[in-house]
Design an enzyme around this catalytic site. Structure first.
Site, PDB file in Angstrom:
ATOM      1  N   MET A 189      -2.136   4.613  -3.861  1.00 43.83           N
ATOM      2  CA  MET A 189      -3.099   5.602  -3.342  1.00 43.83           C
ATOM      3  C   MET A 189      -2.399   6.947  -3.331  1.00 43.83           C
ATOM      4  SD  MET A 189      -4.597   3.164  -0.327  1.00 43.83           S
ATOM      5  CE  MET A 189      -3.162   2.095  -0.389  1.00 43.83           C
ATOM      6  N   MET A 202     -12.520  -1.426  -3.077  1.00 44.89           N
ATOM      7  CA  MET A 202     -12.213  -1.071  -1.691  1.00 44.89           C
ATOM      8  C   MET A 202     -13.446  -1.347  -0.839  1.00 44.89           C
ATOM      9  SD  MET A 202      -9.094  -0.204  -1.702  1.00 44.89           S
ATOM     10  CE  MET A 202      -9.067   0.083   0.077  1.00 44.89           C
ATOM     11  N   ASP A 222       0.838  -1.198   0.000  1.00 49.18           N
ATOM     12  CA  ASP A 222       0.000   0.000   0.000  1.00 49.18           C
ATOM     13  C   ASP A 222       0.871   1.245   0.000  1.00 49.18           C
ATOM     14  OD1 ASP A 222      -2.759  -1.007   0.192  1.00 49.18           O
ATOM     15  OD2 ASP A 222      -2.022  -1.945   2.027  1.00 49.18           O
TER      16      ASP A 222
HETATM   17  C1  DX5 Z   1      -6.217   0.469   3.081  1.00 47.45           C
HETATM   18  C2  DX5 Z   1      -5.276  -0.438   2.336  1.00 47.45           C
HETATM   19  C3  DX5 Z   1      -5.402  -1.848   2.702  1.00 47.45           C
HETATM   20  C4  DX5 Z   1      -5.091  -2.158   4.143  1.00 47.45           C
HETATM   21  C5  DX5 Z   1      -6.034  -3.217   4.582  1.00 47.45           C
HETATM   22  O1  DX5 Z   1      -6.181   1.729   2.522  1.00 47.45           O
HETATM   23  O2  DX5 Z   1      -5.471  -0.337   0.939  1.00 47.45           O
HETATM   24  O3  DX5 Z   1      -4.661  -2.696   1.844  1.00 47.45           O
HETATM   25  O4  DX5 Z   1      -3.782  -2.600   4.350  1.00 47.45           O
HETATM   26  O5  DX5 Z   1      -5.891  -3.407   5.932  1.00 47.45           O
HETATM   27  P1  DX5 Z   1      -6.858  -4.317   6.789  1.00 47.45           P
HETATM   28  O6  DX5 Z   1      -6.835  -5.687   6.179  1.00 47.45           O
HETATM   29  O7  DX5 Z   1      -6.294  -4.238   8.149  1.00 47.45           O
HETATM   30  O8  DX5 Z   1      -8.243  -3.708   6.665  1.00 47.45           O
HETATM   31 ZN    ZN Z   2      -4.484  -1.850  -0.398  1.00 50.49          ZN
END
Ligand code: DX5
Ligand code: ZN
Length: 231
Positions: free
Chosen positions: A74, A143, A41
């Site tokens: 992101m 998402m 990420d």
């Molecule tokens: C959030 C990220 C995710 C995050 C997910 O913006 O894109 O990939 O790491 O984390 P968990 O599995 O803890 O929700």
């Molecule tokens: Zn992610």
């Protein structure tokens, strides 16, 4: 002789929840038949209200794992950084539709760089946003939380969108993967898989599990495969 089949549900551990002091060691621990990529990420503090890791971490990961590295960008101007992430060793580059007025150009550039291309939809973005690009991509990531942080709660309203995107993929690009990201736990994988998700990004439920990392992956995968059997 029985030929083992590849698992139909894939887990993509997100290193956001890992202990960065022991990143290499923790990435070794996720290696299993159920894991076929590492999810990284990248956050810029602008597109999302948090800053995480960038190109140097992908470079380091490339040296310590042979698993494909999936890079979730992101960031506000992804086009400016695609080449750097590809050169660092990323196998796939995922870009959001929300901040991109020239999505076909971006996806083409990702392909030219030799990477798989994925597009990402935030929870508030409708399924129809992928229609113009669906035939051009290897993956759609939905998402299931608002991006920016790990450890958030799965947004159930995204289930309908997972169903809609699954229908669109089956009709127009059956080889395209459908992945979800955020709040993935043994409780939430069932409805998500029933709706059509087949690749599950999991951060906290893998790296911050009360159980060991390998046991957490087995539990997630089992819950997901159980749901798949019922579909
Ligand atoms: C959030 C990220 C995710 C995050 C997910 O913006 O894109 O990939 O790491 O984390 P968990 O599995 O803890 O929700
Ligand atoms: Zn992610």
């Amino acid at each position: 002789m029985m030929i083992p089949t590849k698992p139909s549900i894939k887990i993509a551990p997100s290193i956001l929840a890992a202990d960065f002091c022991r990143l290499g060691e923790q990435v070794q621990q996720v290696v299993s038949d159920d894991v076929d990529r590492i999810h990284v990420d990248v956050m810029d503090g602008h597109f999302v209200p948090n800053i995480s890791v960038g190109v140097p971490v992908v470079q380091s990961l490339r040296k310590c794992t042979s698993l494909p590295i999936e890079t979730h960008l992101m960031i506000s101007h992804p086009d400016q950084y695609l080449e750097a992430f590809a050169q660092a060793g990323a196998d796939s580059l995922l870009v959001h539709v929300e901040n991109n007025p020239h999505l076909h150009r971006t996806v083409t550039q990702i392909r030219v760089l030799g990477c798989k291309a994925g597009v990402v939809l935030n929870p508030a973005t409708p399924a129809t946003a992928i229609e113009p690009i669906l035939r051009e991509v290897d993956l759609v990531l939905i998402m299931t939380v608002n991006p920016g942080f790990g450890g958030q709660t799965f947004i159930e309203a995204t289930l309908k969108k997972i169903e809609q995107v699954r229908q669109a993929i089956d009709a127009e690009n059956p080889n395209c993967e459908l992945e979800i990201d955020g709040g993935v736990t043994v409780q939430t994988v069932g409805p998500a898989v029933a709706a059509g998700a087949r690749v599950l990004v999991a951060g906290s439920s893998v790296f911050r599990a009360s159980d060991s990392i390998p046991a957490a992956i087995v539990a997630l995968h089992r819950a997901a495969e159980d749901a798949l059997t019922l579909t």
